[in-house]
Scaffold this motif. Structure first.
Motif, PDB file in Angstrom:
ATOM      1  N   THR A 125     -10.524  -1.276  -5.613  1.00  0.00           N
ATOM      2  CA  THR A 125     -10.340  -1.473  -7.047  1.00  0.00           C
ATOM      3  C   THR A 125      -8.873  -1.274  -7.386  1.00  0.00           C
ATOM      4  N   ASN A 126      -8.290  -2.230  -8.083  1.00  0.00           N
ATOM      5  CA  ASN A 126      -6.879  -2.156  -8.452  1.00  0.00           C
ATOM      6  C   ASN A 126      -6.695  -1.106  -9.545  1.00  0.00           C
ATOM      7  N   SER A 127      -5.972  -0.031  -9.207  1.00  0.00           N
ATOM      8  CA  SER A 127      -5.776   1.061 -10.173  1.00  0.00           C
ATOM      9  C   SER A 127      -4.578   0.804 -11.084  1.00  0.00           C
ATOM     10  N   ASN A 128      -3.759  -0.204 -10.770  1.00  0.00           N
ATOM     11  CA  ASN A 128      -2.556  -0.476 -11.562  1.00  0.00           C
ATOM     12  C   ASN A 128      -2.823  -1.466 -12.695  1.00  0.00           C
ATOM     13  N   ARG A 129      -3.956  -1.326 -13.355  1.00  0.00           N
ATOM     14  CA  ARG A 129      -4.262  -2.277 -14.426  1.00  0.00           C
ATOM     15  C   ARG A 129      -3.846  -1.693 -15.774  1.00  0.00           C
ATOM     16  N   ALA A 130      -3.567  -2.571 -16.711  1.00  0.00           N
ATOM     17  CA  ALA A 130      -3.169  -2.141 -18.053  1.00  0.00           C
ATOM     18  C   ALA A 130      -4.351  -1.494 -18.760  1.00  0.00           C
TER      19      ALA A 130
END
Length: 358
Positions: free
Chosen positions: A248-253
């Motif tokens: 899961t991409n944790s660098n999301r806005a």
């Protein structure tokens, strides 16, 4: 079909669980393409790499020692050992199949394809009970070789370029470009028994046959595995596919939905005793699975570098895996600082043995 029949947290390992892995730093000068253990020794294995070399390592007593090496004229893409442990075979982008004699240190050309040799396996079939090597190439053929003969003893045309192959018992399975799967019954090795299309939507990276020789697992670039059976009825009852090697991409806005980062399944290896299996992927992790109970036995943390290949030794007490560039982003992704490391993980029954359902 989900594999997670047990809670994810209970199956996740920690850094502590890989702290005792034996580390071989700089086992190659470029990306590692394949690892193969000797069938006659627990700690002797060969490593093929993009620096045109095959190296033989020995980790007897836990101390890694380089035993020998031989070279091709181009990147080496695959390696295997003869059943008696006296020869190491390799195939490369120079189209050559080479054979190295461990005792004498001599290398000879065993065979030649019209394109890069991507995958190989040792077979024992026919009345002679002699070792036969099968090689799969981007020239869209499988070729069978007997070391006592200069020419291939057989050639089988494939639907497309061969990317991966494996064999167990009387089963040989090859995965090619355009998602074709070719199944060969080694009772009749010169003919394709059945061709089918991969049930996965994207390019096949790896195929691995079950110990029983009745089916195979497929891994693709889309972070999925398929569990397949040769017999149609058995496939209907037992076949399925599942997602793996995704993060899961944790660098999301803030307020944005979670994004799933998808990585290739680069390698699948079946445990020689228990029949459970390991997968390794572009996300830098490896996992142990049980296809019969349909769940994950143990997942390991990411090493933050892709794992192009993993391999069990002859009794499954060790899993070797490489941290190395897997070419998933082409030439551009091959940074100078990318690690080339091999780690040997001592497996425990708690991690890898099939657990009976309560």
């Amino acid at each position: 079909m989900s594999f997670y029949s047990t809670s994810v947290s209970s199956t996740m390992a920690t850094d502590k669980d890989v702290a005792n892995d034996i580390v071989i730093p700089n086992p190659a000068e470029d990306s590692i393409s394949d690892i193969a253990f000797s069938p006659q020794s627990d700690f002797l294995f060969s490593v093929s790499s993009w620096d045109n070399k095959v190296r033989i390592w020995d980790v007897q007593g836990g101390m890694p020692q380089g035993r020998a090496q031989f070279e091709h004229q181009a990147p080496v893409l695959c390696t295997r050992w003869s059943h008696d442990g006296t020869k190491v075979i390799a195939g490369g982008a120079d189209n050559v199949v080479s054979m190295f004699d461990v005792a004498t240190g001599q290398t000879q050309q065993l065979g030649l394809h019209d394109g890069p040799v991507k995958s190989m396996s040792y077979l024992q079939f026919g009345g002679s009970n002699s070792d036969v090597l099968v090689t799969g190439s981007w020239d869209k053929t499988l070729k069978y070789w007997d070391a006592r003969q200069a020419q291939p003893i057989g050639t089988v045309a494939m639907p497309e370029r061969v990317y991966t192959l494996d064999s167990r018992q009387m089963l040989l399975v090859a995965g090619t470009a355009e998602r074709h799967i070719a199944i060969i019954d080694l009772g009749n090795p010169m003919a394709i028994f059945k061709t089918t299309q991969s049930p996965l939507k994207w390019q096949t990276r790896v195929v691995a046959c079950y110990n029983e020789g009745d089916g195979y697992a497929l891994g693709s670039v889309e972070g999925r595995c398929a569990i397949r059976y040769v017999d149609d009825e058995e496939q209907r009852k037992k076949g399925f596919s599942f997602k793996c090697h995704r993060q899961t991409n944790s660098n999301r806005a803030p307020g944005q939905p979670a994004q799933s980062l998808v990585y290739a399944v680069n390698s699948i290896a079946f445990h020689p005793v228990y029949g459970t299996f390991a997968t390794a992927g572009g996300d830098g992790s490896f996992h142990f699975w049980d296809k019969n109970q349909r769940h994950r036995l143990r997942g390991f943390p990411s090493f933050q570098a892709s794992i192009p290949v993993c391999s069990f030794n002859r009794n499954g007490s060790v899993l070797a895996y490489a941290l190395s560039y897997d070419w998933s982003q082409g030439h551009m992704g091959n940074r100078v600082d990318y690690p080339n490391v091999i780690r040997l993980h001592p497996t425990s029954d708690d991690e890898i043995k099939e657990k009976k359902r309560r």
